[in-house]
Design an enzyme around this catalytic site. Sequence first.
Site, PDB file in Angstrom:
ATOM      1  N   ARG A  28       0.840  -1.210   0.000  1.00 33.53           N
ATOM      2  CA  ARG A  28       0.000   0.000   0.000  1.00 33.53           C
ATOM      3  C   ARG A  28       0.869   1.252   0.000  1.00 33.53           C
ATOM      4  NH1 ARG A  28       0.897   2.448   4.588  1.00 33.53           N
ATOM      5  NH2 ARG A  28       1.212   1.274   6.506  1.00 33.53           N
ATOM      6  N   GLY A  29       0.241   2.361  -0.276  1.00 33.78           N
ATOM      7  CA  GLY A  29       0.922   3.631  -0.148  1.00 33.78           C
ATOM      8  C   GLY A  29       0.951   4.072   1.302  1.00 33.78           C
ATOM      9  N   GLY A  30       1.651   5.143   1.570  1.00 36.91           N
ATOM     10  CA  GLY A  30       1.674   5.713   2.904  1.00 36.91           C
ATOM     11  C   GLY A  30       2.849   5.262   3.743  1.00 36.91           C
ATOM     12  N   TYR A  34      -0.350   1.546  12.657  1.00 38.48           N
ATOM     13  CA  TYR A  34      -0.637   0.401  13.519  1.00 38.48           C
ATOM     14  C   TYR A  34      -2.004  -0.137  13.161  1.00 38.48           C
ATOM     15  CZ  TYR A  34      -2.482  -1.974  17.629  1.00 38.48           C
ATOM     16  OH  TYR A  34      -3.084  -2.880  18.467  1.00 38.48           O
ATOM     17  N   GLY A 108      -6.843  -0.069   1.806  1.00 44.89           N
ATOM     18  CA  GLY A 108      -7.977   0.818   2.041  1.00 44.89           C
ATOM     19  C   GLY A 108      -7.806   1.717   3.233  1.00 44.89           C
ATOM     20  N   LEU A 109      -8.689   1.566   4.245  1.00 47.98           N
ATOM     21  CA  LEU A 109      -8.666   2.472   5.370  1.00 47.98           C
ATOM     22  C   LEU A 109      -8.895   1.740   6.674  1.00 47.98           C
ATOM     23  CD1 LEU A 109     -11.503   4.243   6.745  1.00 47.98           C
ATOM     24  CD2 LEU A 109     -12.065   3.568   4.446  1.00 47.98           C
ATOM     25  N   ALA A 110      -8.436   2.353   7.751  1.00 50.28           N
ATOM     26  CA  ALA A 110      -8.653   1.846   9.101  1.00 50.28           C
ATOM     27  C   ALA A 110      -9.173   2.990   9.959  1.00 50.28           C
ATOM     28  CB  ALA A 110      -7.359   1.300   9.689  1.00 50.28           C
ATOM     29  N   CYS A 126       1.764   7.655  10.199  1.00 49.22           N
ATOM     30  CA  CYS A 126       1.648   8.200   8.846  1.00 49.22           C
ATOM     31  C   CYS A 126       2.752   9.206   8.530  1.00 49.22           C
ATOM     32  CB  CYS A 126       0.266   8.805   8.609  1.00 49.22           C
ATOM     33  SG  CYS A 126      -1.077   7.637   8.902  1.00 49.22           S
TER      34      CYS A 126
END
Length: 137
Positions: A28-30, A34, A108-110, A126
Amino acid sequence: YTLGAGSTTENLLFDEEDPPLPLYRTERGGEVTYHGPGQLVLYPILDLRSFEQDLHWYMRSLEEVALQVLLSFGVEGHRVEGMTGVWVGDAKVAALGVRGRRWVTYHGLAINVCCDLGPFEDIVPCGIQGRRGTRPA
């Protein structure tokens, strides 16, 4: 902990040879984040050719999902200009890290719902100095 494909280890506040929790490099990107119990993790697999062929549009759409989830619990989140994610006050409550191949998305997202925030103390989440993680619960 997960590191994005292009992230460095500069945002780890521990020895990468002896991490306090497992450490994984992902596609993933970024930067580093955690993942743990108490997070709502969404990894949609979408063919963006059926929507918009634009990963930035997709990331803003994921942020909107997080904002709407928070609102459904009576929590008002917001975006911060120039940063990816969703914030409550000055703290990040939802992190995004996506990847696409041939316009098909993965990762995706958390959203931090009721997770232990302690592990965030061992990283610069991040890669954003001076900002902390939070949860609405």
